[in-house]
Structure formats: structure tokens, C-alpha cells
Design a protein around this motif. Structure first.
Motif, PDB file in Angstrom:
ATOM      1  N   GLY A   1       3.150 -10.411 -12.447  1.00  0.00           N
ATOM      2  CA  GLY A   1       2.470 -11.571 -11.775  1.00  0.00           C
ATOM      3  C   GLY A   1       2.824 -11.783 -10.418  1.00  0.00           C
ATOM      4  O   GLY A   1       2.062 -12.055  -9.608  1.00  0.00           O
ATOM      5  N   VAL A   2       3.980 -11.592  -9.872  1.00  0.00           N
ATOM      6  CA  VAL A   2       4.551 -11.618  -8.752  1.00  0.00           C
ATOM      7  C   VAL A   2       3.662 -10.314  -7.906  1.00  0.00           C
ATOM      8  O   VAL A   2       3.398 -10.987  -6.770  1.00  0.00           O
ATOM      9  CB  VAL A   2       5.762 -11.588  -8.435  1.00  0.00           C
ATOM     10  CG1 VAL A   2       6.327 -11.401  -7.144  1.00  0.00           C
ATOM     11  CG2 VAL A   2       6.822 -12.577  -8.974  1.00  0.00           C
ATOM     12  N   ALA A   3       3.490  -9.323  -8.198  1.00  0.00           N
ATOM     13  CA  ALA A   3       2.778  -8.063  -7.602  1.00  0.00           C
ATOM     14  C   ALA A   3       1.178  -8.503  -7.123  1.00  0.00           C
ATOM     15  O   ALA A   3       0.958  -8.567  -6.366  1.00  0.00           O
ATOM     16  CB  ALA A   3       2.977  -6.825  -8.262  1.00  0.00           C
TER      17      ALA A   3
ATOM     18  N   VAL B   1       0.886  -1.275   0.061  1.00  0.00           N
ATOM     19  CA  VAL B   1      -0.003  -0.136  -0.012  1.00  0.00           C
ATOM     20  C   VAL B   1       0.907   1.250   0.050  1.00  0.00           C
ATOM     21  O   VAL B   1       0.679   2.299  -0.842  1.00  0.00           O
ATOM     22  CB  VAL B   1      -0.814  -0.049   1.210  1.00  0.00           C
ATOM     23  CG1 VAL B   1      -1.667   1.301   1.314  1.00  0.00           C
ATOM     24  CG2 VAL B   1      -1.906  -1.167   1.204  1.00  0.00           C
ATOM     25  N   ALA B   2       2.002   1.137   0.809  1.00  0.00           N
ATOM     26  CA  ALA B   2       2.825   2.501   0.806  1.00  0.00           C
ATOM     27  C   ALA B   2       3.449   2.594  -0.429  1.00  0.00           C
ATOM     28  O   ALA B   2       3.464   3.653  -1.092  1.00  0.00           O
ATOM     29  CB  ALA B   2       3.751   2.258   1.945  1.00  0.00           C
ATOM     30  N   GLY B   3       3.763   1.610  -1.170  1.00  0.00           N
ATOM     31  CA  GLY B   3       4.539   1.761  -2.615  1.00  0.00           C
ATOM     32  C   GLY B   3       3.386   2.176  -3.515  1.00  0.00           C
ATOM     33  O   GLY B   3       3.900   3.118  -4.295  1.00  0.00           O
TER      34      GLY B   3
ATOM     35  N   GLY C   1       0.966   0.326 -11.370  1.00  0.00           N
ATOM     36  CA  GLY C   1       0.089  -0.591 -11.637  1.00  0.00           C
ATOM     37  C   GLY C   1      -0.786  -1.013 -10.153  1.00  0.00           C
ATOM     38  O   GLY C   1      -1.902  -1.286 -10.092  1.00  0.00           O
ATOM     39  N   VAL C   2       0.417  -1.236  -9.245  1.00  0.00           N
ATOM     40  CA  VAL C   2      -0.468  -1.488  -7.884  1.00  0.00           C
ATOM     41  C   VAL C   2      -1.140  -0.391  -7.412  1.00  0.00           C
ATOM     42  O   VAL C   2      -2.188  -0.772  -6.648  1.00  0.00           O
ATOM     43  CB  VAL C   2       0.867  -1.756  -7.013  1.00  0.00           C
ATOM     44  CG1 VAL C   2       0.403  -1.692  -5.390  1.00  0.00           C
ATOM     45  CG2 VAL C   2       1.623  -3.014  -7.478  1.00  0.00           C
ATOM     46  N   ARG C   3      -0.783   0.683  -7.613  1.00  0.00           N
ATOM     47  CA  ARG C   3      -1.716   1.928  -7.329  1.00  0.00           C
ATOM     48  C   ARG C   3      -3.188   1.879  -7.907  1.00  0.00           C
ATOM     49  O   ARG C   3      -3.914   1.999  -7.167  1.00  0.00           O
ATOM     50  CB  ARG C   3      -1.104   3.181  -7.712  1.00  0.00           C
ATOM     51  CG  ARG C   3      -1.906   4.551  -7.189  1.00  0.00           C
ATOM     52  CD  ARG C   3      -1.082   5.665  -7.777  1.00  0.00           C
ATOM     53  NE  ARG C   3      -1.505   6.899  -7.839  1.00  0.00           N
ATOM     54  CZ  ARG C   3      -1.405   7.763  -6.340  1.00  0.00           C
ATOM     55  NH1 ARG C   3      -0.318   7.204  -5.591  1.00  0.00           N
ATOM     56  NH2 ARG C   3      -2.033   8.739  -6.193  1.00  0.00           N
ATOM     57  N   ALA C   4      -3.217   1.504  -9.110  1.00  0.00           N
ATOM     58  CA  ALA C   4      -4.485   1.536  -9.944  1.00  0.00           C
ATOM     59  C   ALA C   4      -5.193   0.287  -9.329  1.00  0.00           C
ATOM     60  O   ALA C   4      -6.444   0.373  -9.152  1.00  0.00           O
ATOM     61  CB  ALA C   4      -4.001   1.252 -11.385  1.00  0.00           C
ATOM     62  N   SER C   5      -4.710  -0.947  -9.111  1.00  0.00           N
ATOM     63  CA  SER C   5      -5.110  -2.079  -8.738  1.00  0.00           C
ATOM     64  C   SER C   5      -5.771  -1.719  -7.366  1.00  0.00           C
ATOM     65  O   SER C   5      -7.089  -2.108  -6.947  1.00  0.00           O
ATOM     66  CB  SER C   5      -4.299  -3.363  -8.599  1.00  0.00           C
ATOM     67  OG  SER C   5      -3.882  -3.781 -10.180  1.00  0.00           O
TER      68      SER C   5
END
Length: 303
Positions: free
Chosen positions: A273-275, A49-51, A98-102
């Protein structure tokens, strides 16, 4: 001399101290901390979440910037921690965004499912006519496969982040309705709720003061189930071109692009994929820990 049958004055009531008032919170933290996998999931999730939140600040490059002179750079190359793709875009920067968007899609989908599912579940658990209507609508939503429903919504409104969040959120409303309905029926039969109704408490007061606070633990656990499913669903929609649209990075979109050159640069598919796997694993382990920690019928989490 005190008479044998004389009443003994009861000690005055003492208001709870700060330690006693916070005992439930401390007990929850103690149980959660004893669940090693759950604690590890919490730490990993906090880092993810921080990232995602700090992605614009900590990304080494613009996620959409192309560097044609640096295509297919391997991981740990100077300046490109996770390598580059076929257009020379920095994979680390794209994964962070991408993590932020997901997470944003997951949070929006969760908010939609709770905003609709909780009131509907409360009404269904209290009123028989509402239960019949809500149950039929729930069955209707469940009758449509998620992918077919998402394709239909995207075809009518156009693919975007918001449309993906709406489609995912609507698909999870039935699960929230069922959890809320069951908790409303269970809590509504408890003595303190019946006593409140005898004293004249209306449905609004019972819902807000008794049902929702006592159903919160079940809803929190359900939220930890919805979030990873929403992240997976968003990745699926973006992989099919029905979710987040370029140039906004998305984990599913990165997987879709990487399949074209998987033999040349496999790291372009491994990183997103790992993310996705880490996000889902962190939420699942945290959900298991919260379920054990919030279970009042046990003395603590399963070791």
C-alpha cells in the motif's frame, strides 16, 4: 563624415553559443529545482524506478520462494527487512518485483495511449470530418466504465499483464486525444504556422516540425497524470484477479492476499500500500512541478 541619412551597417549575425543554445533546458531545470515538492517527487520517483529496474539484482530472496519455517516474520527481522507473509515469502522482494511489474504496465499503457491518441488528436484538430469521427469514438470509449471494460477484455482474452496494459491504455486514449486536439487547434492558429503554410508546408511537415514540438510540454504533463492512474488501475485489476497472475508478484495481488490475514500480519498489506501511494504521490508532485516549469506565461513555479 557620415551623412545623417546614410544607412548604418547592421552587425553580422552571430550563431548562438552553447550556453545560449541550452538556455531553455537550463531554465526548465532551474524552475524545476525551485519547486521543492516537485524535486522531492523526482528524487523519490528515481529511487522507485531504480528499485524496480534492479529488482532481480537487489532482492534479498526469490519473490516466489516459500519459507514455511519463517511465516509471519515481523519487519526488521534478520534476513527479512519487511517481514514475511503467510507462506514465508519475503515481502521486500515481492514489493520490489511488484513495483517493477506496476511500472511496466504503466509504461505499456502510456505507450498505447500516446501511440493511438496523438495521431488521432492531430487529425481531429486539423480535419473537420476526422474530428467528428474521433469525437464519437472518444465518447464511445468514455461511455464504458473502466472496470466493466477491463472485465470484458479479461473475460475474452484472459487476465495477464499484457491484457491489463491494453485495457488501461485504451481507457486513457480519450484524454490524450483531447489534449492533442486542443494543442493542434491552438498552435495551428499561430503566426509561424500560418507563415509555414503560406510557404507551401504540408500537413505532415507542420505536424512534425511545429505542432508536436510545441505540444510536447502538454503531453509530458498528461503523461505524469496517466502513469499514476495506470498504476492504481493495475493494482485494482490485480486485486480483483483480472491483472497480473501468480506467481508473478504484483502490488494489487499482495493486497488481495494480505486481507485474509490482516489482523495477524498487517505489515503484509502496509508495504504494498505504501509503495502504491509513493508511486502516485511522486508522479503527481512531479507533474505539478513540470506543469509550472513548462508554463511560459509565468516567471517560474508556484512556491
Amino acid at each position: 563624415m557620415t551623412q545623417p541619412n546614410s544607412p548604418v551597417a547592421s552587425p553580422p549575425s552571430v550563431p548562438p553559443t552553447g550556453t545560449e543554445a541550452t538556455a531553455p533546458g537550463r531554465r526548465l531545470w532551474r524552475r524545476l529545482r525551485a519547486h521543492r515538492m516537485g524535486l522531492a517527487g523526482l528524487v523519490v520517483l528515481a529511487l522507485i524506478v531504480a528499485g524496480g529496474l534492479l529488482a532481480p539484482l537487489i532482492s534479498p530472496h526469490d519473490p516466489g520462494a516459500t519459507h514455511l519455517e519463517a511465516i509471519y516474520q515481523r519487519p526488521f527481522t534478520v534476513g527479512y527487512g519487511l517481514g514475511t507473509d503467510d507462506l514465508g515469502r519475503d515481502i521486500l522482494s515481492r514489493v520490489l518485483h511488484g513495483v517493477r511489474a506496476s511500472l511496466l504496465v504503466g509504461a505499456l499503457a502510456l505507450a498505447i495511449s500516446l501511440a493511438v491518441g496523438v495521431p488521432a488528436g492531430l487529425l481531429a484538430g486539423r480535419y473537420r470530418p476526422a474530428d467528428l469521427v474521433v469525437s464519437r469514438l472518444t465518447d464511445l470509449v468514455l461511455a464504458f466504465p473502466f472496470l466493466l471494460f477491463a472485465v470484458g477484455v479479461a473475460a475474452v482474452l484472459g487476465p495477464s499483464l499484457w491484457i491489463a496494459a491494453i485495457a488501461i491504455g485504451v481507457s486513457h486514449i480519450p484524454s490524450v486525444v483531447r489534449v492533442t486536439r486542443v494543442e493542434t487547434l491552438r498552435i495551428g492558429q499561430l503566426d509561424f504556422v500560418l507563415a509555414a503554410r503560406v510557404q507551401g508546408a504540408g500537413d505532415a511537415r507542420v505536424f512534425t516540425r511545429y505542432v508536436l514540438p510545441n505540444a510536447l510540454s502538454a503531453l509530458i504533463v498528461q503523461a505524469t497524470v496517466i502513469m499514476p492512474t495506470a498504476v492504481l488501475s493495475e493494482a485494482l485489476l490485480s486485486f480483483l484477479g483480472l491483472g497480473i497472475q501468480p506467481p508473478t508478484p504484483s502490488l494489487g495481488g499482495m493486497l488481495s492476499d494480505a486481507q485474509q490475514y490482516a489482523s495477524t500480519a498487517p505489515w503484509a498489506a502496509i508495504a504494498p500500500g505504501v509503495a502504491i501511494a509513493l508511486i502516485c504521490l511522486a508522479f503527481n508532485t512531479l507533474g505539478d512541478a513540470l506543469r509550472d516549469a513548462l508554463d511560459v506565461t509565468t516567471g517560474g513555479p508556484a512556491r
